[in-house]
Every structure is written in C-alpha cells, then in structure tokens.
Motif scaffolding. Structure first.
Motif, PDB file in Angstrom:
ATOM      1  N   LYS B 155       0.843  -1.206   0.000  1.00 39.96           N
ATOM      2  CA  LYS B 155       0.000   0.000   0.000  1.00 39.96           C
ATOM      3  C   LYS B 155       0.869   1.244   0.000  1.00 39.96           C
ATOM      4  CE  LYS B 155      -3.566  -2.758   0.851  1.00 39.96           C
ATOM      5  NZ  LYS B 155      -4.604  -3.054  -0.137  1.00 39.96           N
ATOM      6  N   TRP B 156       0.472   2.212  -0.813  1.00 42.27           N
ATOM      7  CA  TRP B 156       1.076   3.548  -0.784  1.00 42.27           C
ATOM      8  C   TRP B 156      -0.028   4.493  -0.343  1.00 42.27           C
ATOM      9  CZ3 TRP B 156       6.228   4.723  -1.986  1.00 42.27           C
ATOM     10  CH2 TRP B 156       6.994   3.639  -2.444  1.00 42.27           C
ATOM     11  N   VAL B 157       0.113   5.020   0.860  1.00 42.38           N
ATOM     12  CA  VAL B 157      -0.946   5.796   1.491  1.00 42.38           C
ATOM     13  C   VAL B 157      -0.540   7.274   1.530  1.00 42.38           C
ATOM     14  CG1 VAL B 157      -2.229   6.152   3.632  1.00 42.38           C
ATOM     15  CG2 VAL B 157      -1.608   3.822   2.913  1.00 42.38           C
ATOM     16  N   THR B 158      -1.435   8.135   1.118  1.00 40.20           N
ATOM     17  CA  THR B 158      -1.191   9.574   1.178  1.00 40.20           C
ATOM     18  C   THR B 158      -1.899  10.149   2.392  1.00 40.20           C
ATOM     19  OG1 THR B 158      -1.095   9.678  -1.227  1.00 40.20           O
ATOM     20  CG2 THR B 158      -1.387  11.766  -0.057  1.00 40.20           C
ATOM     21  N   MET B 159      -1.119  10.711   3.324  1.00 31.38           N
ATOM     22  CA  MET B 159      -1.671  11.368   4.505  1.00 31.38           C
ATOM     23  C   MET B 159      -1.652  12.876   4.252  1.00 31.38           C
ATOM     24  SD  MET B 159      -2.306   8.736   6.445  1.00 31.38           S
ATOM     25  CE  MET B 159      -2.834   9.596   7.933  1.00 31.38           C
ATOM     26  N   ASP B 160      -2.761  13.513   4.585  1.00 36.08           N
ATOM     27  CA  ASP B 160      -2.891  14.942   4.300  1.00 36.08           C
ATOM     28  C   ASP B 160      -3.381  15.636   5.570  1.00 36.08           C
ATOM     29  OD1 ASP B 160      -3.151  17.373   3.122  1.00 36.08           O
ATOM     30  OD2 ASP B 160      -4.755  16.796   1.726  1.00 36.08           O
ATOM     31  N   ASP B 161      -2.475  16.278   6.268  1.00 33.50           N
ATOM     32  CA  ASP B 161      -2.807  16.958   7.523  1.00 33.50           C
ATOM     33  C   ASP B 161      -3.496  15.987   8.495  1.00 33.50           C
ATOM     34  OD1 ASP B 161      -2.767  19.065   9.251  1.00 33.50           O
ATOM     35  OD2 ASP B 161      -4.587  20.008   8.464  1.00 33.50           O
ATOM     36  N   GLY B 162      -2.991  14.783   8.569  1.00 30.05           N
ATOM     37  CA  GLY B 162      -3.518  13.789   9.508  1.00 30.05           C
ATOM     38  C   GLY B 162      -4.661  12.947   8.975  1.00 30.05           C
ATOM     39  N   SER B 163      -5.254  13.359   7.842  1.00 29.97           N
ATOM     40  CA  SER B 163      -6.289  12.545   7.205  1.00 29.97           C
ATOM     41  C   SER B 163      -5.649  11.563   6.240  1.00 29.97           C
ATOM     42  CB  SER B 163      -7.264  13.419   6.413  1.00 29.97           C
ATOM     43  OG  SER B 163      -8.085  14.153   7.259  1.00 29.97           O
ATOM     44  N   LEU B 164      -6.333  10.418   6.050  1.00 33.51           N
ATOM     45  CA  LEU B 164      -5.895   9.477   5.017  1.00 33.51           C
ATOM     46  C   LEU B 164      -6.657   9.867   3.758  1.00 33.51           C
ATOM     47  CD1 LEU B 164      -5.472   5.636   5.513  1.00 33.51           C
ATOM     48  CD2 LEU B 164      -6.195   6.676   3.356  1.00 33.51           C
ATOM     49  N   SER B 165      -5.971  10.503   2.817  1.00 36.44           N
ATOM     50  CA  SER B 165      -6.707  11.102   1.701  1.00 36.44           C
ATOM     51  C   SER B 165      -6.877  10.149   0.526  1.00 36.44           C
ATOM     52  CB  SER B 165      -6.051  12.404   1.247  1.00 36.44           C
ATOM     53  OG  SER B 165      -4.733  12.175   0.823  1.00 36.44           O
ATOM     54  N   THR B 166      -5.854   9.374   0.202  1.00 36.19           N
ATOM     55  CA  THR B 166      -5.981   8.405  -0.886  1.00 36.19           C
ATOM     56  C   THR B 166      -4.913   7.331  -0.714  1.00 36.19           C
ATOM     57  OG1 THR B 166      -6.164   8.149  -3.289  1.00 36.19           O
ATOM     58  CG2 THR B 166      -4.458   9.645  -2.483  1.00 36.19           C
ATOM     59  N   PHE B 167      -5.007   6.266  -1.517  1.00 32.43           N
ATOM     60  CA  PHE B 167      -3.994   5.211  -1.436  1.00 32.43           C
ATOM     61  C   PHE B 167      -4.019   4.377  -2.704  1.00 32.43           C
ATOM     62  CE2 PHE B 167      -6.753   1.514  -0.615  1.00 32.43           C
ATOM     63  CZ  PHE B 167      -7.932   2.140  -0.230  1.00 32.43           C
ATOM     64  N   GLN B 168      -2.946   3.619  -2.910  1.00 36.68           N
ATOM     65  CA  GLN B 168      -2.844   2.750  -4.079  1.00 36.68           C
ATOM     66  C   GLN B 168      -2.168   1.444  -3.684  1.00 36.68           C
ATOM     67  OE1 GLN B 168      -2.072   4.474  -7.997  1.00 36.68           O
ATOM     68  NE2 GLN B 168      -0.378   3.043  -8.255  1.00 36.68           N
ATOM     69  N   THR B 169      -2.775   0.339  -4.085  1.00 35.68           N
ATOM     70  CA  THR B 169      -2.240  -0.991  -3.794  1.00 35.68           C
ATOM     71  C   THR B 169      -1.458  -1.515  -4.986  1.00 35.68           C
ATOM     72  OG1 THR B 169      -4.184  -1.429  -2.434  1.00 35.68           O
ATOM     73  CG2 THR B 169      -2.879  -3.338  -3.111  1.00 35.68           C
ATOM     74  N   ALA B 170      -0.393  -2.245  -4.726  1.00 37.73           N
ATOM     75  CA  ALA B 170       0.359  -2.933  -5.785  1.00 37.73           C
ATOM     76  C   ALA B 170       0.534  -4.397  -5.377  1.00 37.73           C
ATOM     77  CB  ALA B 170       1.722  -2.275  -5.999  1.00 37.73           C
ATOM     78  N   MET B 171       0.310  -5.319  -6.317  1.00 33.24           N
ATOM     79  CA  MET B 171       0.388  -6.747  -6.009  1.00 33.24           C
ATOM     80  C   MET B 171       1.834  -7.259  -6.010  1.00 33.24           C
ATOM     81  SD  MET B 171      -2.958  -8.566  -7.755  1.00 33.24           S
ATOM     82  CE  MET B 171      -2.115 -10.122  -7.985  1.00 33.24           C
ATOM     83  N   THR B 172       2.735  -6.459  -5.475  1.00 37.16           N
ATOM     84  CA  THR B 172       4.170  -6.724  -5.560  1.00 37.16           C
ATOM     85  C   THR B 172       4.557  -8.076  -4.983  1.00 37.16           C
ATOM     86  OG1 THR B 172       4.285  -4.356  -5.093  1.00 37.16           O
ATOM     87  CG2 THR B 172       6.377  -5.561  -5.240  1.00 37.16           C
ATOM     88  N   GLY B 173       4.214  -8.291  -3.713  1.00 36.11           N
ATOM     89  CA  GLY B 173       4.604  -9.534  -3.061  1.00 36.11           C
ATOM     90  C   GLY B 173       3.929 -10.746  -3.670  1.00 36.11           C
ATOM     91  N   GLU B 174       2.671 -10.603  -4.055  1.00 34.24           N
ATOM     92  CA  GLU B 174       1.969 -11.749  -4.630  1.00 34.24           C
ATOM     93  C   GLU B 174       2.558 -12.152  -5.983  1.00 34.24           C
ATOM     94  OE1 GLU B 174      -2.309 -11.707  -4.611  1.00 34.24           O
ATOM     95  OE2 GLU B 174      -2.411 -13.553  -5.788  1.00 34.24           O
ATOM     96  N   VAL B 175       2.896 -11.164  -6.823  1.00 33.43           N
ATOM     97  CA  VAL B 175       3.478 -11.516  -8.126  1.00 33.43           C
ATOM     98  C   VAL B 175       4.843 -12.176  -7.930  1.00 33.43           C
ATOM     99  CG1 VAL B 175       4.348 -10.617 -10.323  1.00 33.43           C
ATOM    100  CG2 VAL B 175       2.150  -9.816  -9.427  1.00 33.43           C
ATOM    101  N   PHE B 176       5.610 -11.704  -6.945  1.00 34.27           N
ATOM    102  CA  PHE B 176       6.876 -12.382  -6.664  1.00 34.27           C
ATOM    103  C   PHE B 176       6.626 -13.844  -6.302  1.00 34.27           C
ATOM    104  CE2 PHE B 176      10.300 -13.948  -4.030  1.00 34.27           C
ATOM    105  CZ  PHE B 176      11.423 -13.569  -4.760  1.00 34.27           C
ATOM    106  N   ALA B 177       5.650 -14.082  -5.433  1.00 36.63           N
ATOM    107  CA  ALA B 177       5.346 -15.460  -5.005  1.00 36.63           C
ATOM    108  C   ALA B 177       4.869 -16.314  -6.178  1.00 36.63           C
ATOM    109  CB  ALA B 177       4.299 -15.442  -3.895  1.00 36.63           C
ATOM    110  N   LEU B 178       4.068 -15.729  -7.074  1.00 36.79           N
ATOM    111  CA  LEU B 178       3.599 -16.471  -8.253  1.00 36.79           C
ATOM    112  C   LEU B 178       4.779 -16.888  -9.126  1.00 36.79           C
ATOM    113  CD1 LEU B 178       0.552 -14.274  -9.384  1.00 36.79           C
ATOM    114  CD2 LEU B 178       0.438 -16.532  -8.328  1.00 36.79           C
ATOM    115  N   LEU B 179       5.692 -15.947  -9.362  1.00 36.40           N
ATOM    116  CA  LEU B 179       6.858 -16.257 -10.193  1.00 36.40           C
ATOM    117  C   LEU B 179       7.723 -17.323  -9.535  1.00 36.40           C
ATOM    118  CD1 LEU B 179       7.921 -12.654 -11.320  1.00 36.40           C
ATOM    119  CD2 LEU B 179       6.826 -14.403 -12.732  1.00 36.40           C
ATOM    120  N   LYS B 180       7.880 -17.202  -8.228  1.00 39.70           N
ATOM    121  CA  LYS B 180       8.756 -18.138  -7.521  1.00 39.70           C
ATOM    122  C   LYS B 180       8.152 -19.543  -7.440  1.00 39.70           C
ATOM    123  CE  LYS B 180      11.136 -18.917  -3.134  1.00 39.70           C
ATOM    124  NZ  LYS B 180      11.629 -18.326  -1.880  1.00 39.70           N
ATOM    125  N   SER B 181       6.846 -19.623  -7.266  1.00 43.20           N
ATOM    126  CA  SER B 181       6.216 -20.928  -7.037  1.00 43.20           C
ATOM    127  C   SER B 181       5.752 -21.607  -8.306  1.00 43.20           C
ATOM    128  CB  SER B 181       5.008 -20.769  -6.104  1.00 43.20           C
ATOM    129  OG  SER B 181       5.420 -20.279  -4.860  1.00 43.20           O
TER     130      SER B 181
END
Lengths: 299, 299
Positions: B155-181
């Motif tokens: 997760k990449w989370v954007t905090m804005d004056d203490g609020s959680l304003s937006t975020f973006q998920t990346a399947m980084t770890g899962e794709v690594f596991a798929l490639l490895k397994s």
C-alpha cells in the motif's frame, strides 16, 4: 554443415514440424512447397519421454509419409531431442540454415534457436525465428521492420534488411496464466477474453502510464466493492498493453507485423491501434511453412 | 457508535490483534498503552473456521487476560468474523473510530478497512490504515506525507494533515510469489533475497524504463545461456523497483515513511535510495499498536 544432406539432393515432398513445449503442428509439403496434409496435437516436447523422439518422428512419418523431416522449436532444447546450440543474433537466414543439426543419416534436421547476449541483456528464442524469416521471405512482412509473435513468451523481433538483428521476449502470456490460475484474482478472471471495452480500458490504463502491479489489484478491488468488471479481459488488456507499449517503443517508426494465432493477433492489433500503431497480421502456420521453405532454399 | 462501550468507560489493560489472512499478532497493553505481552502465530483468518472466531478470541483472552479486545485486518472481511463495511477515503481517525463494529456486549471491536472508488479507480485495504494512522499519531511519520506499507499487497498511502486522503495498492509480493512458485523462473528463484548487486540491477533496470514482462524473462535467458545470476534477488529488485517507481511518482516531493517488517522495509529503502528518494523506516508492530491507541483515544 554436411555437403551431402538429403535436402540438397532431394526435390520431393518433405515434412515440417513446429514442435513447441506443449503443442506441435506437423505439415506435409509437396515438391513445390504446397501444404498437402497437416495435423496438430498436444504432443509437445514435455509430453514426449526424453528418449522418445525417434519413435515420435517415426509415428509422424507413418501418418504423413516416409519423407525427410525438418523440425523447429523446443524440440531443439535441452528438454527436447537434442540440445542444438543457439545461433547468436544478429544473424541471417543462411547462417541459420548452415547451423541445422542433422540426424538419422541426415534425413532429419533440427533448426537451431537464436540467442542474444552482451551489454546488459540476455534473451533466447526457439521456433519464432523460423516464422520471422518466413514472413519476410514470403513477402508478408517488411525485410526491415518489427515482427511481433504473441504467446506465452511473446517475441518482438527486429528485422534489418532481411537479417534478424535483435529481439526481446516478454512473459505476457505466462503472467496472464499465473494470475488466472494461482492469484487472488483467479475467480474474477475465468470469463472469456475479447477485444471489448474492458480490454480496451486495460490497454488504455497502461498506455496512460499506469503501473501493472496496481492495475492488477484493481480487478480485486472492483470485485470486493461489487463494482463488477470483466477481470479476464481487463487483465489481458493490461498485460498486452504493457507488451505493446514496450514493443512499439522498440519498433520506433518501423512497420509492425503480427505473426501467430489469429485470435491472439487480433487482441494485439487492437492494442497497437490504441497506441496509434496499425499492424498487419500473418497466420503463424503460414509463416512457419514459409520459413522452413526459406531455410531449405538457403542451404 | 455506541455511547457506552467499554473502551470509553474502561481505563485498564486491553488486547489488540492485527489479524491478517495468514498470520496474526496479538498484544497485551497496560492502561498506559505499554506493551506487556504479545505473541505471533499462523492462525490467520484462513486458518479459522467461519464460525470459529468467538472461540479463537476466547483462546487469546485465556492467554493474555480477560480484557477488552480491539481487532484489525482481514478479520473484518467477508472471510473473517464479521464483514465490516469499508469507510470511504478520504477519512480521518475519528471517522474510523466511529465506524468500529462492536460485538459481545461491546467488549470486542473490529476496526473497519478503507475503500476508494470513483473516477476510474477502485481500491481497498484492511489493517494497513491502523498502521498509517498510528505512525502519524506517534510522530513516526509526517502528518502530510506518503506512507508505504510493503507486503503481499503493498500500500502507498497519502496522509494529508492527519487525514488518510488516498492510497494505491500494488500486487508486488503476490506476483513475486507467483513467479517463484509457479513460473518457468521457479528454479532460478529459490535463493535468498538480499539488497545485493543483483537486487540493485533489477531496481535500476526498471527505473531506467525497462519493461517488467521482459526483465522477468531475462532471468530465464541468463540461466539457459549459463550466464548465471541471482534470480530471486534480481526479480525482487524488478518488482520492488516497479512499485517504488510508481509510488515515488505518487508521493511527489512529500516525505516517504516505510512501515512494516524491517527486512522487507530495508529492501524498499534501498530501492527508494536508488530512485533518489531517501525514506525512514518504522516497525509495523510499533505502528499498529500506536494506531490502536490512537483509535481508542479518538472514540
């Protein structure tokens, strides 16, 4: 290179086999290189026992006739019949023909693959080189241009005045299969793939600079939030879009020809059109047969 | 929001559980929010029968004491104990606290996740929001900045004056596991992952504009050509490099804080440094406990 191999003496019919990892396609050609019979099955290299290739070829000959045989693809890998050394790119058709590995009293030939190494990049192909040379030899692709061969491991081949100068592989089809079979997206990716609006959305998201790893998770998020979506088409669009983005950059202003199965080529053609790059499509079987003919004529 | 729930009346010890898909970490906190006991095990949500959560919490209390319990993570998903509706981003800590789902005579609370939808993007998180708010509340991350929480679904989370304003998920770890397994690279990816030269080469190749799908295949090509390579470290570098490239672009000039397991955060810190973006690192457990405390104080 043997100077007395049958293909130099022989002007009669011959058999050509595109022998991949999971499938193979065998063709019987007459002396004028017209295809007079063919079959396709799932006896790819992995389905043949390590010492089973002589019998497998005997069975092909029993079906198509006792003719000389030319084989291409993974049959020439270390998991195939004989591990035939790669020819290094850049290379010409005559060099590929000269490096054919002859077997069985020179009545069976295995066409080598092509490798790339040096600088900071390494790459390999086995089978696609025959289609690329064939498309050019048959006048179906430009002698200076880019040939894209979509698939499990998609190839982007640069032809330069008839030579195969360089190429780049992308694991496009394999990553799609991994996501569909083994990932958290699996249940959202069981639908059919078509060049529909979801596919185009995936392509466009990548062309706009989107990150693959995040676009993948978007399929999951839409499903969890009940927003629906055609996950298979969208993910296919993301992956093919990524492949096309990189391949079109490699191609520059050169003409692009797609060579392969028509349904898959059509998806690539749609993605390339969205990238502003129209491309022509050539059937992979036609290109393979033209390539085998060109190799024989280059001997 | 109940006006009489125990956490408002109660000033004694409490239990906090970060309950993910495959693992959970449980903490006993005293009235001053000091951690006095904890354990971690593999009784993640998927290891608990659908109707087994009351017993699972009873077992936690048997071990850590009969105290009020606050739960976060996938335990609040449709595969967990209760499917707690997401709070929509942008959101503040007080909104998250007000949306806690109370159970068992209001002695057990489940903190909701956060969702994002609208425009052309959808995203979800469960658990990371507690760590993000906690890192800010404890002064470990900037109240306006970017928080990266690496993992299976980074997760990449954007905090804005203490609020959680937006975020973006990346399947980084899962794709690594798929490639490895499951991929053709599997046998080349069984080595340990370290922030070595191969890892840096993968990161740098992506930062230079390389295409993930082609860089993956490079691992295979180097292996086939006998050029050797540390496939696990290189592929990890490619994936984390891709994640960092996108995340750093999202962050702009904002400070970046990494929150999670120290070894994984270290890989991200190295990749961010290669991208010219130094980042600070916060232990994920520290951030989670600080987040639970902040949620309680916001009730």
């Amino acid at each position: 290179m043997p100077s007395n191999h049958p293909h130099q003496r022989h002007n009669g019919p011959y058999i050509a086999v595109d022998w991949g990892t999971t499938n193979r396609r065998a063709y019987l050609l007459d002396a004028a290189h017209n295809c007079v019979d063919s079959f396709e099955d799932d006896h790819g290299v992995l389905a043949v026992p390590v010492d089973g290739f002589p019998n497998a070829v005997a069975a092909i000959r029993q079906r198509l006739g006792q003719h000389p045989v030319l084989l291409g693809g993974m049959v020439g890998s270390n998991r195939g019949w004989v591990s035939v050394p790669y020819v290094a790119a850049p290379t010409q058709l005559t060099q590929l023909a000269a490096a054919i590995h002859w077997l069985d009293a020179q009545d069976i030939g295995i066409v080598p693959g092509i490798s790339l190494s040096g600088n900071d990049r390494a790459d390999v192909m086995r089978g696609e080189e025959i289609q690329a040379f064939g498309a050019v030899a048959a006048g179906l692709a430009a002698s200076s241009g880019t040939i894209c061969l979509p698939g499990t491991h998609a190839k982007w081949v640069t032809m330069d005045d008839g030579s195969l100068s360089t190429f780049q592989t992308a694991m496009t089809g394999e990553v799609f299969a991994l996501l569909k079979s083994h990932s958290i997206l699996s249940s959202d990716m069981q639908g059919p793939i078509a060049a529909n609006a979801h596919f185009a959305a995936g392509v466009s998201a990548v062309l706009a600079g989107g990150n693959l790893l995040s676009l993948f998770f978007g399929v999951r998020a839409r499903s969890v939030l009940g927003l629906g979506s055609d996950g298979a088409a969208f993910a296919s669009g993301v992956l093919i879009g990524s492949d096309v983005r990189a391949g079109a950059a490699l191609a520059g202003a050169a003409p692009i020809t797609l060579v392969g199965r028509p349904a898959l080529c059509e998806l690539y053609a749609v993605a390339l059109a969205l990238a502003g790059r129209p491309a022509s499509v050539v059937d992979g079987g036609d290109a393979f047969r033209a390539g085998i003919r060109a190799v024989l004529e280059a001997l």
